[in-house]
Design a protein around this motif. Sequence first.
Motif, mmCIF file in Angstrom:
data_model
loop_
_atom_site.group_PDB
_atom_site.id
_atom_site.type_symbol
_atom_site.label_atom_id
_atom_site.label_comp_id
_atom_site.label_asym_id
_atom_site.label_seq_id
_atom_site.Cartn_x
_atom_site.Cartn_y
_atom_site.Cartn_z
ATOM 1 N N TYR A 103 0.952 -1.249 -0.182
ATOM 2 C CA TYR A 103 0.050 0.040 0.006
ATOM 3 C C TYR A 103 0.810 1.175 0.019
ATOM 4 O O TYR A 103 1.885 1.253 0.785
ATOM 5 C CB TYR A 103 -0.956 -0.089 1.380
ATOM 6 C CG TYR A 103 -2.211 -0.917 1.222
ATOM 7 C CD1 TYR A 103 -3.413 -0.556 0.532
ATOM 8 C CD2 TYR A 103 -2.227 -2.038 1.778
ATOM 9 C CE1 TYR A 103 -4.494 -1.338 0.305
ATOM 10 C CE2 TYR A 103 -3.201 -2.987 1.667
ATOM 11 C CZ TYR A 103 -4.300 -2.452 1.205
ATOM 12 O OH TYR A 103 -5.615 -3.362 1.019
ATOM 13 N N VAL A 104 0.400 2.344 -0.601
ATOM 14 C CA VAL A 104 1.154 3.488 -0.561
ATOM 15 C C VAL A 104 -0.067 4.521 -0.315
ATOM 16 O O VAL A 104 -1.479 4.331 -0.431
ATOM 17 C CB VAL A 104 1.610 3.893 -2.098
ATOM 18 C CG1 VAL A 104 2.835 3.224 -2.288
ATOM 19 C CG2 VAL A 104 0.533 3.835 -3.231
ATOM 20 N N ALA A 105 0.208 5.897 0.128
ATOM 21 C CA ALA A 105 -0.886 7.014 0.420
ATOM 22 C C ALA A 105 -1.575 7.385 -0.907
ATOM 23 O O ALA A 105 -1.269 7.410 -1.847
ATOM 24 C CB ALA A 105 -0.102 8.170 1.219
ATOM 25 N N GLY A 106 -2.908 7.359 -0.528
ATOM 26 C CA GLY A 106 -4.004 7.913 -1.630
ATOM 27 C C GLY A 106 -4.356 9.140 -1.222
ATOM 28 O O GLY A 106 -4.338 9.551 0.247
ATOM 29 N N ALA A 134 7.360 2.070 2.911
ATOM 30 C CA ALA A 134 8.545 2.867 3.461
ATOM 31 C C ALA A 134 8.929 4.077 2.736
ATOM 32 O O ALA A 134 9.232 5.108 2.926
ATOM 33 C CB ALA A 134 9.854 2.224 3.710
ATOM 34 N N ILE A 135 8.115 4.025 1.241
ATOM 35 C CA ILE A 135 8.477 5.082 0.565
ATOM 36 C C ILE A 135 7.560 6.230 0.952
ATOM 37 O O ILE A 135 7.918 7.512 0.725
ATOM 38 C CB ILE A 135 7.974 4.691 -0.946
ATOM 39 C CG1 ILE A 135 8.571 5.788 -1.985
ATOM 40 C CG2 ILE A 135 6.350 4.770 -1.142
ATOM 41 C CD1 ILE A 135 7.931 5.359 -3.493
ATOM 42 N N LEU A 186 -3.394 0.029 -3.173
ATOM 43 C CA LEU A 186 -2.710 -0.845 -3.166
ATOM 44 C C LEU A 186 -2.164 -1.263 -4.863
ATOM 45 O O LEU A 186 -2.895 -1.244 -5.671
ATOM 46 C CB LEU A 186 -3.670 -2.349 -2.998
ATOM 47 C CG LEU A 186 -3.062 -3.490 -2.857
ATOM 48 C CD1 LEU A 186 -2.035 -3.794 -2.042
ATOM 49 C CD2 LEU A 186 -3.993 -4.605 -2.762
ATOM 50 N N LEU A 187 -0.657 -1.063 -4.505
ATOM 51 C CA LEU A 187 -0.077 -1.775 -6.108
ATOM 52 C C LEU A 187 0.388 -3.009 -5.992
ATOM 53 O O LEU A 187 1.029 -3.395 -5.197
ATOM 54 C CB LEU A 187 1.312 -0.553 -5.901
ATOM 55 C CG LEU A 187 0.985 0.698 -5.890
ATOM 56 C CD1 LEU A 187 2.588 1.556 -6.217
ATOM 57 C CD2 LEU A 187 0.021 1.251 -7.141
#
Length: 250
Positions: free
Chosen positions: A58-61, A228-229, A67-68
């Motif tokens: 998951y990354v922030a939206g 962590a990105i 979810l990538l």
Amino acid sequence: MSGRTASNSHDTDRVLAAVHQPHYWPWLGLIDKIDRSDCFVMLDTVQFERRGWQNRNYVAGPGKPVLLTVPVTQASRDETILDKKIDNTQKWRTKHHRALAEHCYRKAPYWGDYAEEIAHLYETEWEDLAELAIATTRLLTRGFGIDTPILRASELGDFPGHKSELLAQICAKAGAQTLLSGAGARDYLDPGIMNRHGVDIEWQDFDHPVYRQHTRGPADEFVPRLSAIDLLLNAGPDALSVLRQARSRG
């Protein structure tokens, strides 16, 4: 630079290793584990875990997390991570880069510092999932300023053991006397087996840092357990100190 200090509970003359499966854009707990270790071994020789985190995160939206997922081919249920191939009939590289560059992090404070390196990652035609996952991990450790050596189990040799035996064999091959392990392994890691190989166990007990997220307002709740990105693009050169400060508070 390594995050190992004399204040750690283990003897600083002993080599501390961590072993973990490669994950695509790994979360902060894995980056913390790499930072605490003298050497880190990517466990690419075990079975690929379906619906796990080896090919997604998951990354922030702008609203909820995004979810990538890297599509993979399905040859057999027994495929190892090392053998897992990416399904490049799907346009996942364009989709993921657009999600990061336009939808999720375009307004992040430090997007500009890493935009070129991230773009290059998605310009590369990846075939092997392990290669891609390790590349995303190395991009993050470079960004955080972590220089812990990252090895691959498949390049260290053949290890016939399973679970505790396997981890002990890998540590011994890597020249480590202590294994740094996440709390999730407490249920199956056998200290007796590890000790027979001359390997002690140190528990990570990860404390998740809380930091300012560009997608969240002052009244919004912090969103944990993203890749962590998220910390890197929000905190830039301060990302590692944010991670370590949470550790010292724990």
